[in-house]
Design a protein around this motif. Structure first.
Motif, mmCIF file in Angstrom:
data_model
loop_
_atom_site.group_PDB
_atom_site.id
_atom_site.type_symbol
_atom_site.label_atom_id
_atom_site.label_comp_id
_atom_site.label_asym_id
_atom_site.label_seq_id
_atom_site.Cartn_x
_atom_site.Cartn_y
_atom_site.Cartn_z
ATOM 1 N N GLY A 12 0.832 -1.200 0.000
ATOM 2 C CA GLY A 12 0.000 0.000 0.000
ATOM 3 C C GLY A 12 0.865 1.249 0.000
ATOM 4 N N VAL A 13 0.336 2.315 0.578
ATOM 5 C CA VAL A 13 1.028 3.613 0.601
ATOM 6 C C VAL A 13 2.472 3.441 1.091
ATOM 7 C CG1 VAL A 13 1.043 5.879 1.723
ATOM 8 C CG2 VAL A 13 -1.119 4.888 0.971
ATOM 9 N N MET A 14 2.662 2.809 2.239
ATOM 10 C CA MET A 14 4.004 2.721 2.837
ATOM 11 C C MET A 14 4.850 1.627 2.203
ATOM 12 S SD MET A 14 4.198 5.178 4.846
ATOM 13 C CE MET A 14 5.671 4.911 5.820
ATOM 14 N N ASP A 33 2.264 -8.619 -1.423
ATOM 15 C CA ASP A 33 0.900 -8.247 -1.034
ATOM 16 C C ASP A 33 0.036 -9.442 -1.396
ATOM 17 O OD1 ASP A 33 -0.550 -5.210 -0.478
ATOM 18 O OD2 ASP A 33 -1.847 -6.890 -1.021
ATOM 19 N N LYS A 34 -0.985 -9.699 -0.564
ATOM 20 C CA LYS A 34 -1.840 -10.860 -0.880
ATOM 21 C C LYS A 34 -2.720 -10.573 -2.088
ATOM 22 C CE LYS A 34 -5.550 -9.405 1.947
ATOM 23 N NZ LYS A 34 -6.650 -9.573 2.743
ATOM 24 N N ALA A 90 4.234 -3.918 6.546
ATOM 25 C CA ALA A 90 3.508 -2.642 6.357
ATOM 26 C C ALA A 90 2.087 -2.934 5.894
ATOM 27 C CB ALA A 90 4.248 -1.754 5.364
ATOM 28 N N VAL A 91 1.403 -3.808 6.629
ATOM 29 C CA VAL A 91 -0.020 -4.066 6.319
ATOM 30 C C VAL A 91 -0.872 -3.132 7.179
ATOM 31 C CG1 VAL A 91 0.437 -6.475 5.696
ATOM 32 C CG2 VAL A 91 -0.345 -5.938 8.006
ATOM 33 N N LEU A 92 -2.194 -3.266 7.046
ATOM 34 C CA LEU A 92 -3.117 -2.391 7.776
ATOM 35 C C LEU A 92 -2.803 -2.340 9.272
ATOM 36 C CD1 LEU A 92 -6.510 -3.733 6.364
ATOM 37 C CD2 LEU A 92 -4.967 -2.036 5.360
ATOM 38 N N GLU A 93 -3.167 -1.226 9.879
ATOM 39 C CA GLU A 93 -2.942 -1.054 11.322
ATOM 40 C C GLU A 93 -3.989 -1.853 12.105
ATOM 41 O OE1 GLU A 93 -0.311 0.195 12.411
ATOM 42 O OE2 GLU A 93 -0.553 1.548 14.092
ATOM 43 N N LYS A 98 -1.523 -8.154 12.053
ATOM 44 C CA LYS A 98 -0.063 -8.084 12.202
ATOM 45 C C LYS A 98 0.450 -9.356 12.901
ATOM 46 C CE LYS A 98 0.346 -3.011 12.065
ATOM 47 N NZ LYS A 98 0.951 -2.792 10.773
ATOM 48 N N ASN A 118 6.203 -1.715 10.654
ATOM 49 C CA ASN A 118 6.136 -0.266 10.380
ATOM 50 C C ASN A 118 4.905 0.350 11.049
ATOM 51 O OD1 ASN A 118 6.894 2.189 9.032
ATOM 52 N ND2 ASN A 118 5.269 1.822 7.568
ATOM 53 N N SER A 120 2.358 2.484 13.154
ATOM 54 C CA SER A 120 2.461 3.886 13.594
ATOM 55 C C SER A 120 2.232 4.018 15.097
ATOM 56 C CB SER A 120 1.385 4.735 12.920
ATOM 57 O OG SER A 120 1.396 4.564 11.552
ATOM 58 N N PHE A 142 8.617 4.285 9.727
ATOM 59 C CA PHE A 142 9.012 5.194 8.641
ATOM 60 C C PHE A 142 7.878 6.182 8.402
ATOM 61 C CE2 PHE A 142 11.587 1.471 7.998
ATOM 62 C CZ PHE A 142 12.766 1.928 7.446
ATOM 63 N N ASN A 144 5.829 9.103 5.580
ATOM 64 C CA ASN A 144 5.256 9.156 4.240
ATOM 65 C C ASN A 144 5.457 10.549 3.632
ATOM 66 O OD1 ASN A 144 3.565 8.792 2.039
ATOM 67 N ND2 ASN A 144 1.669 8.894 3.226
ATOM 68 N N VAL A 236 -1.813 10.597 4.533
ATOM 69 C CA VAL A 236 -1.673 9.342 5.301
ATOM 70 C C VAL A 236 -2.730 8.325 4.854
ATOM 71 C CG1 VAL A 236 -2.037 8.373 7.625
ATOM 72 C CG2 VAL A 236 -0.605 10.395 7.326
HETATM 73 P P1 NAD Z 1 -2.495 0.728 3.093
HETATM 74 O O1 NAD Z 1 -3.902 0.486 3.454
HETATM 75 O O2 NAD Z 1 -2.161 1.736 2.060
HETATM 76 O O3 NAD Z 1 -1.787 -0.639 2.656
HETATM 77 C C1 NAD Z 1 -1.880 -1.843 3.367
HETATM 78 C C2 NAD Z 1 -1.627 -2.997 2.407
HETATM 79 O O4 NAD Z 1 -1.571 -4.213 3.158
HETATM 80 C C3 NAD Z 1 -2.727 -3.181 1.343
HETATM 81 O O5 NAD Z 1 -2.136 -3.119 0.066
HETATM 82 C C4 NAD Z 1 -3.270 -4.592 1.623
HETATM 83 O O6 NAD Z 1 -3.636 -5.301 0.443
HETATM 84 C C5 NAD Z 1 -2.072 -5.224 2.309
HETATM 85 N N1 NAD Z 1 -2.410 -6.417 3.093
HETATM 86 C C6 NAD Z 1 -3.483 -6.605 3.902
HETATM 87 N N2 NAD Z 1 -3.442 -7.864 4.419
HETATM 88 C C7 NAD Z 1 -2.314 -8.441 3.926
HETATM 89 C C8 NAD Z 1 -1.728 -9.727 4.082
HETATM 90 N N3 NAD Z 1 -2.280 -10.656 4.865
HETATM 91 N N4 NAD Z 1 -0.577 -9.998 3.417
HETATM 92 C C9 NAD Z 1 0.004 -9.065 2.615
HETATM 93 N N5 NAD Z 1 -0.520 -7.828 2.426
HETATM 94 C C10 NAD Z 1 -1.663 -7.533 3.072
HETATM 95 O O7 NAD Z 1 -1.760 1.077 4.492
HETATM 96 P P2 NAD Z 1 -0.491 2.035 4.726
HETATM 97 O O8 NAD Z 1 -0.959 3.438 4.828
HETATM 98 O O9 NAD Z 1 0.599 1.658 3.790
HETATM 99 O O10 NAD Z 1 -0.086 1.595 6.221
HETATM 100 C C11 NAD Z 1 0.618 0.396 6.470
HETATM 101 C C12 NAD Z 1 1.217 0.455 7.869
HETATM 102 O O11 NAD Z 1 2.144 1.557 7.936
HETATM 103 C C13 NAD Z 1 0.194 0.679 8.973
HETATM 104 O O12 NAD Z 1 0.603 -0.030 10.112
HETATM 105 C C14 NAD Z 1 0.265 2.194 9.207
HETATM 106 O O13 NAD Z 1 -0.145 2.579 10.490
HETATM 107 C C15 NAD Z 1 1.757 2.436 8.981
HETATM 108 N N6 NAD Z 1 2.132 3.802 8.574
HETATM 109 C C16 NAD Z 1 1.380 4.488 7.667
HETATM 110 C C17 NAD Z 1 1.769 5.763 7.275
HETATM 111 C C18 NAD Z 1 0.987 6.546 6.243
HETATM 112 O O14 NAD Z 1 1.239 7.760 6.088
HETATM 113 N N7 NAD Z 1 0.055 5.950 5.508
HETATM 114 C C19 NAD Z 1 2.934 6.340 7.817
HETATM 115 C C20 NAD Z 1 3.694 5.595 8.722
HETATM 116 C C21 NAD Z 1 3.292 4.322 9.085
#
Ligand code: NAD
Length: 283
Positions: A12-14, A33-34, A90-93, A98, A118, A120, A142, A144, A236
């Motif tokens: 995803g984003v991170m 990614d799944k 870096a999957v969903l919070e 996790k 990763n 937050s 990390f 963004n 974010v």
């Molecule tokens: P996001 O929703 O953009 O991406 C999450 C990804 O995880 C998705 O692509 C999803 O398909 C994937 N996923 C879900 N289940 C999975 C699995 N079982 N196996 C593999 N992949 C799987 O989320 P994000 O914004 O990238 O955040 C990810 C983590 O980083 C979170 O813990 C968040 O708190 C943290 N974080 C986010 C930011 C930000 O600005 N977005 C900054 C720092 C930290």
């Protein structure tokens, strides 16, 4: 430090940003990614970012070519992670998700592999306790966009070893980041502070104190913030921000109660920049 094989879980984003940053720093990368569609989109976006970085002379032609070849996109976690020296999740919070990923990684990876999250806000102690190697579990928080932001919060869980903390700092340096060491507490240093500012900005918007644009402008010009809190929340991802707030509310109490406007936007699918609208509209 020696170049590593780094597996990033979640594209995803991170995850995209982490894969790009690790690859241009010379490491071999597996991005997992799944969801195959998300993985294909991540490949396109990372290749675009590499091209733009090369055109703007941020990276050399040699780095452009080697980074392009060094990222593998893989939906099977057991293939992506089996030879990794370091995994950055870096999957969903979501704590249950996790933990389920760390349990799998603990089975798949070599006993020496360092497992980083990763997250937050969440507890590396709680995640590490579900593995057979809590001393090798650490949070590397990390920011963004990953390739532009200088900081990594290296968060020490109760059982995280000194060697693991040092390794996380060395990896951060190899990615041209500055690390700060934080003892685990919900939200660490940055999210604990930033979520509160963002939530207050959302409450002000809901109360009609000022428009989104003027709240952001006030914070930028009056308090010297490089981005307004509402712009930052859109960057974010409002779904991610809501999960962060919910965890902080649950662990730190009332002052972190998520703003109802944030909850409403997420229900409507307004997730910020990634969905095309949040507090602002995007093309
Ligand atoms: P996001 O929703 O953009 O991406 C999450 C990804 O995880 C998705 O692509 C999803 O398909 C994937 N996923 C879900 N289940 C999975 C699995 N079982 N196996 C593999 N992949 C799987 O989320 P994000 O914004 O990238 O955040 C990810 C983590 O980083 C979170 O813990 C968040 O708190 C943290 N974080 C986010 C930011 C930000 O600005 N977005 C900054 C720092 C930290």
């Amino acid at each position: 430090m020696n170049l590593l094989q780094i597996t990033v879980v979640g594209a995803g984003v991170m995850g995209k940003g982490l894969a790009y940053n690790c690859a241009v720093s010379g490491h071999e990368v597996f991005l997992n990614d799944k969801n195959e569609e998300i993985l294909a989109k991540a490949k396109k976006e990372i290749e675009k970012l590499l091209e733009v970085s090369f055109q703007k002379s941020f990276i050399t032609e040699e780095t452009f070519e080697s980074a392009k070849n060094s990222i593998k996109f893989e939906s099977e976690l057991n293939i992506a992670a089996k030879d990794a020296n370091l995994v950055i999740e870096a999957v969903l919070e979501n704590m249950d998700l996790k933990i389920s990923i760390f349990k799998q990684l603990d089975r798949i990876c070599n006993p020496e592999t360092i497992l980083a999250t990763n997250t937050s806000t969440m507890s590396p102690t709680e995640i590490g306790a579900q593995t057979s190697r809590p001393d090798k579990v650490v949070a590397m928080h990390f920011f963004n966009p990953v390739h532009k932001m200088k900081l990594v919060e290296v968060v020490r869980g109760l059982e995280t070893s000194d060697e693991t903390v040092e390794f996380a700092k060395e990896v951060s340096a190899s990615l041209k980041k500055e690390a700060v060491e934080v003892n685990e507490f919900p939200g660490f240093v940055t999210s604990r502070m930033n979520c509160l500012i963002g939530n207050e900005a959302m409450n002000m918007l809901m109360e009609g104190v000022a428009s989104a644009k003027d709240i952001d402008k006030a914070m930028k010009l009056g308090l010297n913030h490089p981005m307004g809190p509402l712009e930052l929340a859109d960057l974010v991802g409002l779904d991610t921000r809501l999960r962060n707030m919910e965890y902080l509310y649950q662990t730190l109490g009332e002052k972190y109660r998520p703003c109802p406007l944030l909850v409403k936007y997420v229900k409507a699918g307004r997730l910020g920049k990634k969905s095309g609208s949040g507090f602002y509209k995007y093309n």
